[in-house]
Design a protein around this motif. Structure first.
Motif, PDB file in Angstrom:
ATOM      1  N   ARG A   1       1.051   6.948  -6.736  1.00 21.32           N
ATOM      2  CA  ARG A   1      -0.052   7.858  -7.039  1.00 21.32           C
ATOM      3  C   ARG A   1       0.331   9.308  -6.749  1.00 21.32           C
ATOM      4  O   ARG A   1      -0.012  10.212  -7.509  1.00 21.32           O
ATOM      5  CB  ARG A   1      -1.285   7.453  -6.245  1.00 21.32           C
TER       6      ARG A   1
ATOM      7  N   ASP B   1       0.616   4.071  -2.881  1.00 21.41           N
ATOM      8  CA  ASP B   1       0.349   5.467  -2.517  1.00 21.41           C
ATOM      9  C   ASP B   1       1.459   6.378  -3.031  1.00 21.41           C
ATOM     10  O   ASP B   1       1.189   7.482  -3.540  1.00 21.41           O
ATOM     11  CB  ASP B   1       0.229   5.610  -1.002  1.00 21.41           C
TER      12      ASP B   1
ATOM     13  N   ARG C   1       0.828  -1.207   0.000  1.00 26.06           N
ATOM     14  CA  ARG C   1       0.000   0.000   0.000  1.00 26.06           C
ATOM     15  C   ARG C   1       0.865   1.261   0.000  1.00 26.06           C
ATOM     16  O   ARG C   1       0.540   2.254  -0.670  1.00 26.06           O
ATOM     17  CB  ARG C   1      -0.937  -0.023   1.198  1.00 26.06           C
TER      18      ARG C   1
END
Length: 371
Positions: free
Chosen positions: A367, A364, A360
């Motif tokens: 992004r 993240d 994750r």
């Protein structure tokens, strides 16, 4: 991605992680090029890379890479998980084919990176291959703290691209099961029973183990080697030549080592190089004495620098035999308890959530970088 579910530590851990991730909520999928061997337990979301199964050769590699490329372009997964060193070449090929659109890749380092078993020339090329991995793979996971510096140095990656997550060799229930099985076992055979586990392959150096056993074997002593592989005929010939046919057993691959660990007097690892062997974690959980060569950078930490087992130099037959003889001497109950406690971090329950957190964070960060 996996070539298949052939018996092996990398594939077994990958299956356990996949099941844990699926149960925890994230969508996880395994792509295999060879579906002839069933998973070690029922799994959801297992796909075939091609209509026909292909083994570990060049064609299987190409099939797996091309299937991954199609899947990445069609489904746009958030992250790719590389289950072990064997699959690093697949991960790098995928990154080169897909380019910037490739999702972040997390690679678990399942084996020792210092390959002293290789000829010097081959080792030169191998170390440059490690640097290529460091350039094209986003994040690496070592299986014990001592692996962090090894990965950073040989792959030329900063420490913030390396996580340490203890090898999830066990389920939490296995801790009690292995300990209880050993406590309940009746070990009343007349001699000493040594156990070894692994593929009958050169890196395991079972030939050295057999010679070391011959050095210290007394009447009634027994050596059992669990596993299957290409060196069976050579090892059987060596056993016969040394006159050990009635003392060395090689029953082949077994689905579970619990009963064998319960009965043996010591587990012996004779490898020239190794990752974090799953059977070593199982042996710690059972509480059985352990003898190992210094086959990876983590082995001294894993065995508590002598508190939980004995470590000898790689390839030293005399030292291995001496340690085997000493390992079966009586030891305090507190040593058994400490050995079992040291296995507690190596469970799938702890590891699966930590892998999800690493993935994750990567997603993240990607992004944020994309704006």
């Amino acid at each position: 991605m996996l070539y298949g579910f052939d018996p092996g530590g990398v594939e077994r851990v990958a299956a356990r992680l996949h099941a844990a991730w699926t149960n925890a909520g994230p969508h996880a999928e395994i792509l295999v090029s060879d579906s002839r061997v069933a998973p070690p337990f029922p799994l959801r979301n297992v796909s075939r890379a091609a209509p026909r199964s292909h083994d570990h050769g060049l064609f299987a590699f190409l099939v797996l890479v091309m299937a991954l490329r199609r899947r990445v372009r069609a489904d746009r997964p958030d992250v790719i998980f590389c289950a072990g060193n064997t699959y690093a070449v697949v991960a790098v090929a995928l990154r080169l084919l897909v380019g910037p659109a490739c999702p972040p890749i997390v690679a678990k380092i399942s084996n020792c990176l210092v390959r002293l078993d290789m000829p010097v020339t081959v080792r030169w090329f191998y170390r440059r291959w490690l640097r290529i991995q460091g350039r094209w793979i986003d994040h690496f996971v070592g299986l014990a703290p001592a692996m962090r510096d090894e990965i950073a140095g040989l792959m030329r990656v900063p420490h913030d691209r390396i996580s340490v997550i203890e090898d999830p060799a066990l389920a939490t229930d296995d801790l009690a099961y292995l300990a209880d099985a050993r406590d309940a076992a009746q070990r009343d055979q007349p001699g000493r029973h040594y156990l070894a586990v692994g593929r009958l392959a050169p890196q395991k150096n079972f030939a050295l183990l057999i010679t070391a056993f011959r050095q210290i074997a007394a009447p009634g002593d027994l050596l059992t080697i669990l596993g299957e592989g290409a060196e069976r005929a050579m090892l059987e010939a060596k056993v016969a030549a040394l006159g050990l046919s009635d003392r060395v057993r090689m029953p082949g691959h077994v689905a579970s080592t619990a009963a064998w660990l319960a009965q043996a007097d010591a587990l012996v690892l004779s490898s020239d190089y190794e990752g974090v062997p799953a059977v070593l974690i199982e042996a710690l959980a059972a509480g059985i004495p352990i003898v190992s060569t210094r086959c990876c950078v983590s082995i001294d930490d894993l065995l508590g620098h002598g508190r939980y087992g004995r470590v000898v130099p790689v390839g030293d037959m005399v030292a291995l035999g001496d340690a085997m003889a000493a390992a079966v001497e009586s030891e305090p109950v507190a040593t058994v308890a400490a050995r079992r406690a040291s296995a507690e971090p190596y469970t799938i329950d702890r590891a699966s959530a930590r892998y999800i957190a690493v993935m994750r964070d990567l997603v993240d960060a990607r992004r944020v970088a994309a704006g």
